[in-house]
Design an enzyme around this catalytic site. Structure first.
Site, PDB file in Angstrom:
ATOM      1  N   ALA A 193      14.605  14.171 -15.543  1.00  0.00           N
ATOM      2  CA  ALA A 193      15.000  14.674 -16.850  1.00  0.00           C
ATOM      3  C   ALA A 193      14.474  13.703 -17.902  1.00  0.00           C
ATOM      4  O   ALA A 193      14.198  12.538 -17.599  1.00  0.00           O
ATOM      5  CB  ALA A 193      16.513  14.767 -16.920  1.00  0.00           C
ATOM      6  N   GLY A 195      15.515  14.707 -11.815  1.00  0.00           N
ATOM      7  CA  GLY A 195      15.431  16.154 -12.047  1.00  0.00           C
ATOM      8  C   GLY A 195      14.204  16.771 -11.390  1.00  0.00           C
ATOM      9  O   GLY A 195      14.212  17.948 -11.030  1.00  0.00           O
ATOM     10  N   GLU A 226      15.248  17.427  -7.995  1.00  0.00           N
ATOM     11  CA  GLU A 226      16.216  18.538  -8.046  1.00  0.00           C
ATOM     12  C   GLU A 226      15.505  19.881  -8.257  1.00  0.00           C
ATOM     13  O   GLU A 226      15.892  20.899  -7.687  1.00  0.00           O
ATOM     14  CB  GLU A 226      17.255  18.265  -9.143  1.00  0.00           C
ATOM     15  N   GLU A 241      18.893   8.090 -10.407  1.00  0.00           N
ATOM     16  CA  GLU A 241      19.760   8.091 -11.603  1.00  0.00           C
ATOM     17  C   GLU A 241      20.751   6.927 -11.624  1.00  0.00           C
ATOM     18  O   GLU A 241      21.154   6.466 -12.691  1.00  0.00           O
ATOM     19  CB  GLU A 241      20.532   9.413 -11.701  1.00  0.00           C
TER      20      GLU A 241
HETATM   21  N1  CAA Z   1      11.937  10.544 -19.160  1.00  0.00           N
HETATM   22  C1  CAA Z   1      11.249  10.203 -20.256  1.00  0.00           C
HETATM   23  N2  CAA Z   1      10.109   9.481 -20.233  1.00  0.00           N
HETATM   24  C2  CAA Z   1       9.659   9.094 -19.038  1.00  0.00           C
HETATM   25  C3  CAA Z   1      10.323   9.428 -17.842  1.00  0.00           C
HETATM   26  C4  CAA Z   1      11.507  10.193 -17.937  1.00  0.00           C
HETATM   27  N3  CAA Z   1      12.198  10.577 -16.858  1.00  0.00           N
HETATM   28  N4  CAA Z   1       9.636   8.882 -16.802  1.00  0.00           N
HETATM   29  C5  CAA Z   1       8.563   8.249 -17.345  1.00  0.00           C
HETATM   30  N5  CAA Z   1       8.578   8.376 -18.696  1.00  0.00           N
HETATM   31  C6  CAA Z   1       7.615   7.851 -19.654  1.00  0.00           C
HETATM   32  C7  CAA Z   1       7.713   6.335 -19.755  1.00  0.00           C
HETATM   33  O1  CAA Z   1       8.742   5.986 -20.656  1.00  0.00           O
HETATM   34  C8  CAA Z   1       6.339   5.977 -20.251  1.00  0.00           C
HETATM   35  O2  CAA Z   1       6.288   6.238 -21.627  1.00  0.00           O
HETATM   36  P1  CAA Z   1       5.509   5.175 -22.611  1.00  0.00           P
HETATM   37  O3  CAA Z   1       4.077   5.275 -22.173  1.00  0.00           O
HETATM   38  O4  CAA Z   1       5.764   5.722 -23.980  1.00  0.00           O
HETATM   39  O5  CAA Z   1       6.096   3.834 -22.343  1.00  0.00           O
HETATM   40  C9  CAA Z   1       5.440   6.999 -19.573  1.00  0.00           C
HETATM   41  O6  CAA Z   1       6.299   8.077 -19.167  1.00  0.00           O
HETATM   42  C10 CAA Z   1       4.770   6.445 -18.337  1.00  0.00           C
HETATM   43  O7  CAA Z   1       5.776   5.905 -17.487  1.00  0.00           O
HETATM   44  P2  CAA Z   1       5.662   4.457 -16.810  1.00  0.00           P
HETATM   45  O8  CAA Z   1       4.902   3.527 -17.681  1.00  0.00           O
HETATM   46  O9  CAA Z   1       7.041   4.039 -16.423  1.00  0.00           O
HETATM   47  O10 CAA Z   1       4.769   4.833 -15.535  1.00  0.00           O
HETATM   48  P3  CAA Z   1       4.693   4.048 -14.157  1.00  0.00           P
HETATM   49  O11 CAA Z   1       3.557   4.676 -13.421  1.00  0.00           O
HETATM   50  O12 CAA Z   1       4.688   2.587 -14.366  1.00  0.00           O
HETATM   51  O13 CAA Z   1       6.068   4.391 -13.387  1.00  0.00           O
HETATM   52  C11 CAA Z   1       7.819   5.871 -12.616  1.00  0.00           C
HETATM   53  C12 CAA Z   1       6.314   5.689 -12.929  1.00  0.00           C
HETATM   54  C13 CAA Z   1       8.184   4.983 -11.409  1.00  0.00           C
HETATM   55  C14 CAA Z   1       8.028   7.336 -12.266  1.00  0.00           C
HETATM   56  C15 CAA Z   1       8.662   5.451 -13.832  1.00  0.00           C
HETATM   57  O14 CAA Z   1       8.140   6.094 -14.987  1.00  0.00           O
HETATM   58  C16 CAA Z   1      10.103   5.796 -13.730  1.00  0.00           C
HETATM   59  O15 CAA Z   1      10.846   5.130 -13.028  1.00  0.00           O
HETATM   60  N6  CAA Z   1      10.558   6.878 -14.456  1.00  0.00           N
HETATM   61  C17 CAA Z   1      11.941   7.286 -14.527  1.00  0.00           C
HETATM   62  C18 CAA Z   1      12.408   7.900 -13.225  1.00  0.00           C
HETATM   63  C19 CAA Z   1      13.872   8.272 -13.347  1.00  0.00           C
HETATM   64  O16 CAA Z   1      14.730   7.440 -13.530  1.00  0.00           O
HETATM   65  N7  CAA Z   1      14.170   9.588 -13.220  1.00  0.00           N
HETATM   66  C20 CAA Z   1      15.508  10.095 -13.362  1.00  0.00           C
HETATM   67  C21 CAA Z   1      15.719  10.557 -14.780  1.00  0.00           C
HETATM   68  S1  CAA Z   1      17.401  11.017 -15.103  1.00  0.00           S
HETATM   69  C22 CAA Z   1      17.560  12.497 -14.365  1.00  0.00           C
HETATM   70  O17 CAA Z   1      16.636  13.088 -13.880  1.00  0.00           O
HETATM   71  C23 CAA Z   1      18.972  13.015 -14.370  1.00  0.00           C
HETATM   72  C24 CAA Z   1      19.151  14.267 -13.595  1.00  0.00           C
HETATM   73  O18 CAA Z   1      19.763  14.333 -12.559  1.00  0.00           O
HETATM   74  C25 CAA Z   1      18.590  15.470 -14.070  1.00  0.00           C
END
Ligand code: CAA
Length: 255
Positions: free
Chosen positions: A63, A106, A109, A129
């Protein structure tokens, strides 16, 4: 559309999540566009399957954290945030996820709301999460537990660790693992096969499989048998069995 690309080939509709700057994070806009695009197609008799995919690097990284971060509990409750995903889950058209790269939060999911999951070797699944101070919110605690069992669901959800495509296949989250460059082709071939069968039988089969999650074995077997009996009222049953006996290809109409 700002967040998706849609392509229709014959009876198969492919949806590509497209928010590359945020790794296809699932925003409210993306959900709205997805539902608006697929809602009319879900009842279109000329559509037989949906394929949902992302890019080579990422299916969806969850998400949209930026969108959620500042919301209050009251905002979340009033918006009934994420509830729209249940409409996606409830679409009756078979949904095939073609996954390479990250399918996290998400994204994972969303994968679990699909009927078949074709994963590339690079696919990475997880519910991270907990690392954000929250829990899965689009059904992850429920669907993951049903799919992979309590032990592995607890491991993934409490530690936030990820699993690769092979582990996900062994655990029962993934239907097939293929080379990354094959995922779309493999998913579209499966979609075309499904779309070529009787729409009535396909819908019945999905409903029976899903029933396995929510009923006892004896109830489920009875439900299946009654649905099986009912399919003998369709032209497609007559056509399918006649075609077999006459050694020719069947021509299903969905009637
Ligand atoms: N939401 C918003 N922005 C996100 C995102 C997310 N879930 N995941 C990545 N991005 C953005 C980053 O903020 C970054 O933006 P900037 O360039 O402006 O800094 C861009 O995408 C690239 O991401 P990274 O630099 O982090 O890329 P990476 O290759 O180094 O890492 C990753 C990849 C391991 C997937 C890492 O991005 C990450 O850990 N993302 C979040 C994963 C996460 O926590 N997901 C759960 C979200 S909450 C949820 O989903 C709740 C639910 O149950 C529905």
């Amino acid at each position: 559309m700002n967040t998706l690309k849609l392509e229709r080939q014959g009876r198969v509709v492919t949806v590509r999540l497209h928010r590359p700057h945020v790794l296809n994070a699932l925003s409210a806009e993306l959900l709205a566009e997805l539902l608006d695009a697929l809602r009319p197609l879900d009842t279109d008799p000329d559509v037989g399957a949906f394929v949902v995919t992302g890019s080579e690097k990422v299916f969806a990284a969850g998400a949209d954290i930026k969108e959620m971060a500042g919301k209050s509990a009251v905002d979340m409750a009033h918006e009934d945030y994420f509830s729209g995903w249940e409409e996606f889950a409830a679409f009756r058209t078979p949904k095939i996820a073609a996954v390479s790269g990250y399918a996290l939060g998400g994204g994972c999911e969303l994968v679990m709301m699909c009927d078949l999951v074709i994963a590339g070797e690079s696919a990475v699944f997880g519910q991270p999460e907990i690392k954000l101070g929250v829990i899965p919110g689009i059904g992850g605690t429920q669907r993951l537990t049903r799919l992979v069992g309590r032990a592995k669901a607890m491991d993934l959800i409490l530690t936030g660790r990820t699993m690769n495509a092979r582990e996900a296949e062994r655990a029962g989250l993934v239907s097939r693992v293929v080379p990354d460059d094959r995922i779309t082709t493999e998913a579209e071939q499966a979609a075309e096969a499904i779309a070529s069968y009787s729409r009535t039988a396909v819908t019945a089969a999905r409903e029976c499989v899903d029933r396995a999650e929510n009923s006892s074995l004896s109830e489920g077997v009875l439900f299946e048998r009654r649905v099986f009996h009912a399919l003998f009222a369709t032209e497609d049953q007559k056509e399918g069995m006649s075609a077999f006996l006459e050694k020719r290809e069947p021509r299903f109409t969905g009637r």
